[in-house]
Design a protein around this motif. Structure first.
Motif, PDB file in Angstrom:
ATOM      1  N   LYS A   1     -10.679 -37.514  18.954  1.00  0.00           N
ATOM      2  CA  LYS A   1      -9.846 -36.460  18.372  1.00  0.00           C
ATOM      3  C   LYS A   1     -10.039 -36.366  16.862  1.00  0.00           C
ATOM      4  O   LYS A   1      -9.954 -35.275  16.278  1.00  0.00           O
ATOM      5  CB  LYS A   1      -8.377 -36.681  18.700  1.00  0.00           C
ATOM      6  CG  LYS A   1      -7.768 -37.950  18.109  1.00  0.00           C
ATOM      7  CD  LYS A   1      -6.295 -38.081  18.487  1.00  0.00           C
ATOM      8  CE  LYS A   1      -5.681 -39.332  17.876  1.00  0.00           C
ATOM      9  NZ  LYS A   1      -4.237 -39.461  18.229  1.00  0.00           N
ATOM     10  N   TYR A   2     -10.339 -37.473  16.193  1.00  0.00           N
ATOM     11  CA  TYR A   2     -10.592 -37.420  14.751  1.00  0.00           C
ATOM     12  C   TYR A   2     -11.902 -36.691  14.452  1.00  0.00           C
ATOM     13  O   TYR A   2     -12.019 -36.005  13.432  1.00  0.00           O
ATOM     14  CB  TYR A   2     -10.662 -38.828  14.168  1.00  0.00           C
ATOM     15  CG  TYR A   2      -9.342 -39.567  14.107  1.00  0.00           C
ATOM     16  CD1 TYR A   2      -8.126 -38.906  14.296  1.00  0.00           C
ATOM     17  CD2 TYR A   2      -9.304 -40.941  13.872  1.00  0.00           C
ATOM     18  CE1 TYR A   2      -6.912 -39.577  14.246  1.00  0.00           C
ATOM     19  CE2 TYR A   2      -8.093 -41.631  13.819  1.00  0.00           C
ATOM     20  CZ  TYR A   2      -6.912 -40.942  14.010  1.00  0.00           C
ATOM     21  OH  TYR A   2      -5.720 -41.625  13.959  1.00  0.00           O
ATOM     22  N   ASP A  41     -14.947 -35.894  -0.845  1.00  0.00           N
ATOM     23  CA  ASP A  41     -13.546 -36.139  -1.192  1.00  0.00           C
ATOM     24  C   ASP A  41     -12.633 -35.056  -0.641  1.00  0.00           C
ATOM     25  O   ASP A  41     -11.533 -35.337  -0.149  1.00  0.00           O
ATOM     26  CB  ASP A  41     -13.377 -36.245  -2.718  1.00  0.00           C
ATOM     27  CG  ASP A  41     -14.025 -37.498  -3.283  1.00  0.00           C
ATOM     28  OD1 ASP A  41     -14.305 -38.425  -2.494  1.00  0.00           O
ATOM     29  OD2 ASP A  41     -14.252 -37.543  -4.517  1.00  0.00           O
ATOM     30  N   ASP A  42     -13.087 -33.792  -0.706  1.00  0.00           N
ATOM     31  CA  ASP A  42     -12.284 -32.688  -0.180  1.00  0.00           C
ATOM     32  C   ASP A  42     -12.127 -32.794   1.338  1.00  0.00           C
ATOM     33  O   ASP A  42     -11.055 -32.504   1.887  1.00  0.00           O
ATOM     34  CB  ASP A  42     -12.921 -31.343  -0.536  1.00  0.00           C
ATOM     35  CG  ASP A  42     -12.814 -31.023  -2.019  1.00  0.00           C
ATOM     36  OD1 ASP A  42     -12.460 -31.932  -2.798  1.00  0.00           O
ATOM     37  OD2 ASP A  42     -13.085 -29.870  -2.402  1.00  0.00           O
ATOM     38  N   LEU A  43     -13.191 -33.213   2.011  1.00  0.00           N
ATOM     39  CA  LEU A  43     -13.123 -33.369   3.462  1.00  0.00           C
ATOM     40  C   LEU A  43     -12.125 -34.457   3.834  1.00  0.00           C
ATOM     41  O   LEU A  43     -11.292 -34.270   4.730  1.00  0.00           O
ATOM     42  CB  LEU A  43     -14.503 -33.707   4.025  1.00  0.00           C
ATOM     43  CG  LEU A  43     -14.551 -33.970   5.532  1.00  0.00           C
ATOM     44  CD1 LEU A  43     -14.139 -32.736   6.321  1.00  0.00           C
ATOM     45  CD2 LEU A  43     -15.951 -34.425   5.952  1.00  0.00           C
ATOM     46  N   ARG A  44     -12.197 -35.578   3.159  1.00  0.00           N
ATOM     47  CA  ARG A  44     -11.293 -36.678   3.467  1.00  0.00           C
ATOM     48  C   ARG A  44      -9.832 -36.268   3.261  1.00  0.00           C
ATOM     49  O   ARG A  44      -8.962 -36.568   4.077  1.00  0.00           O
ATOM     50  CB  ARG A  44     -11.621 -37.895   2.600  1.00  0.00           C
ATOM     51  CG  ARG A  44     -10.797 -39.132   2.960  1.00  0.00           C
ATOM     52  CD  ARG A  44     -11.284 -40.369   2.230  1.00  0.00           C
ATOM     53  NE  ARG A  44     -11.154 -40.256   0.792  1.00  0.00           N
ATOM     54  CZ  ARG A  44     -12.159 -40.135  -0.059  1.00  0.00           C
ATOM     55  NH1 ARG A  44     -13.405 -40.093   0.388  1.00  0.00           N
ATOM     56  NH2 ARG A  44     -11.952 -40.054  -1.362  1.00  0.00           N
ATOM     57  N   LYS A  67     -15.571 -42.027   6.969  1.00  0.00           N
ATOM     58  CA  LYS A  67     -16.989 -42.400   6.909  1.00  0.00           C
ATOM     59  C   LYS A  67     -17.504 -42.767   8.303  1.00  0.00           C
ATOM     60  O   LYS A  67     -18.603 -42.358   8.699  1.00  0.00           O
ATOM     61  CB  LYS A  67     -17.172 -43.575   5.955  1.00  0.00           C
ATOM     62  CG  LYS A  67     -18.621 -44.002   5.777  1.00  0.00           C
ATOM     63  CD  LYS A  67     -18.739 -45.109   4.738  1.00  0.00           C
ATOM     64  CE  LYS A  67     -20.196 -45.530   4.546  1.00  0.00           C
ATOM     65  NZ  LYS A  67     -20.328 -46.592   3.525  1.00  0.00           N
ATOM     66  N   TYR A  68     -16.694 -43.515   9.061  1.00  0.00           N
ATOM     67  CA  TYR A  68     -17.105 -43.934  10.397  1.00  0.00           C
ATOM     68  C   TYR A  68     -17.251 -42.738  11.330  1.00  0.00           C
ATOM     69  O   TYR A  68     -18.254 -42.603  12.048  1.00  0.00           O
ATOM     70  CB  TYR A  68     -16.084 -44.921  10.958  1.00  0.00           C
ATOM     71  CG  TYR A  68     -16.330 -45.311  12.390  1.00  0.00           C
ATOM     72  CD1 TYR A  68     -17.405 -46.123  12.738  1.00  0.00           C
ATOM     73  CD2 TYR A  68     -15.478 -44.858  13.408  1.00  0.00           C
ATOM     74  CE1 TYR A  68     -17.638 -46.478  14.056  1.00  0.00           C
ATOM     75  CE2 TYR A  68     -15.700 -45.207  14.734  1.00  0.00           C
ATOM     76  CZ  TYR A  68     -16.787 -46.010  15.054  1.00  0.00           C
ATOM     77  OH  TYR A  68     -17.017 -46.351  16.358  1.00  0.00           O
ATOM     78  N   ARG A  69     -16.262 -41.856  11.323  1.00  0.00           N
ATOM     79  CA  ARG A  69     -16.291 -40.707  12.223  1.00  0.00           C
ATOM     80  C   ARG A  69     -17.395 -39.720  11.846  1.00  0.00           C
ATOM     81  O   ARG A  69     -18.078 -39.166  12.713  1.00  0.00           O
ATOM     82  CB  ARG A  69     -14.930 -40.012  12.245  1.00  0.00           C
ATOM     83  CG  ARG A  69     -13.803 -40.860  12.814  1.00  0.00           C
ATOM     84  CD  ARG A  69     -14.088 -41.268  14.242  1.00  0.00           C
ATOM     85  NE  ARG A  69     -13.125 -42.242  14.739  1.00  0.00           N
ATOM     86  CZ  ARG A  69     -13.227 -42.859  15.917  1.00  0.00           C
ATOM     87  NH1 ARG A  69     -14.263 -42.604  16.707  1.00  0.00           N
ATOM     88  NH2 ARG A  69     -12.318 -43.736  16.287  1.00  0.00           N
ATOM     89  N   VAL A  70     -17.580 -39.486  10.563  1.00  0.00           N
ATOM     90  CA  VAL A  70     -18.667 -38.608  10.121  1.00  0.00           C
ATOM     91  C   VAL A  70     -20.014 -39.216  10.496  1.00  0.00           C
ATOM     92  O   VAL A  70     -20.940 -38.507  10.912  1.00  0.00           O
ATOM     93  CB  VAL A  70     -18.578 -38.347   8.601  1.00  0.00           C
ATOM     94  CG1 VAL A  70     -19.846 -37.648   8.112  1.00  0.00           C
ATOM     95  CG2 VAL A  70     -17.371 -37.486   8.280  1.00  0.00           C
TER      96      VAL A  70
END
Length: 290
Positions: free
Chosen positions: A13-14, A35-38, A49-52
């Protein structure tokens, strides 16, 4: 690599949240800043970072570090969002194999209410400027990434299929999500793969279909033996994203080109020669009388 149903089904889901955020933010950025994505997905730096990383491994997201660290969707990521949406609406329940591929689309079998076809519009990044120049529905200026170009192309085709359904022999439009159209499965093959017993009758049937479409306000704009199908009894016309109206400034030229292209195919394969001016008069007669 072709789209995998398992890849979509196994998304966390993430990861779906990240794909949605990238889609939304690519209206402002070609490369969404890290940074904007996070901040947008409300996840920790390590989780983001892990999910990306997983999404990059699946070839759904691409990263770049110039001029800053950023991310963007690639087609498989956009596919995942569209197919997840169609599955949630129960328009499709299972993804089958790829049955066709073109320069701007991929075609899959799927299960919905029976066997259906999925058409994934894919306006490539390499052809984007050509598309922007040649198609009226693309903005001349401003930021319009390929994902939105593909969605516009699908919406354009879905509009034509909806308007012509029940009048012209076209696939029945069932649903649309982003750049993906769900449509009925046609039992037939493309004209270039047929061996017609009566080419004259099929030519006349094509003219009848083009005439009805014209009277409804639609000129195909890219008609050829590759997007006309025949099932042994009925002619079907597919692939409508480039349609224009009879009021368009290039309408006469587009209609002539459609008929000349199909006529040239009949000449080459069946040694049949048809009067294109006569065909044009036939197609346009009803509308000019109105």
């Amino acid at each position: 690599m072709p789209l995998s149903a398992d890849d979509i089904k196994n998304l966390h889901k993430y990861e779906i949240r990240i794909l949605n955020a990238l889609e939304r933010m690519m209206r402002r950025y070609r490369w969404v800043p890290e940074d904007d994505l996070r901040t947008a997905v409300h996840l920790s730096a390590n989780e983001t970072k892990y999910r990306v990383g997983n999404l990059i491994h699946l070839d759904m997201v691409r990263s770049d570090s110039v001029p800053y660290k950023g991310y963007s969707l690639v087609f498989k990521g956009y596919d995942a969002l569209a197919l997840s949406g169609l599955t949630a609406k129960k328009s499709i329940s299972a993804l089958g194999s790829m049955i066709g591929v073109g320069k701007e689309s991929e075609i899959y079998e799927a299960l919905g209410f029976g066997v259906v076809v999925l058409k994934l519009h894919k306006i490539g990044q390499r052809s984007f400027q050509t598309v922007r120049t040649n198609r009226d529905y693309m903005p001349e200026e401003g930021h319009c990434p390929w994902i939105f170009a593909s969605a516009k192309s699908a919406a354009r085709e879905y509009e034509a299929l909806t308007a012509l359904n029940g009048k012209v022999n076209v696939p029945v439009p069932i649903d649309i999500n982003r750049h993906v159209i769900v449509m009925s499965f046609i039992q037939g093959v493309n004209l270039n793969r047929c061996q017609l017993e009566n080419p004259d009758a099929v030519w006349q049937e094509i003219l009848e279909q083009v005439k009805i479409a014209y009277s409804e306000g639609y000129i195909h704009g890219d008609l050829s033996e590759y997007n006309i199908m025949y099932d042994g009894a009925v002619v079907w016309i597919i692939d409508w994203p480039q349609w224009i109206t009879p009021a368009h400034q290039n309408a006469d030229a587009a209609l002539r080109h459609d008929l000349e292209t199909v006529g040239a195919f009949f000449t080459k394969k069946y040694q049949k020669t048809y009067d294109i001016d006569e065909a044009l008069r036939f197609v346009t007669a009803v509308r000019k009388e109105e």
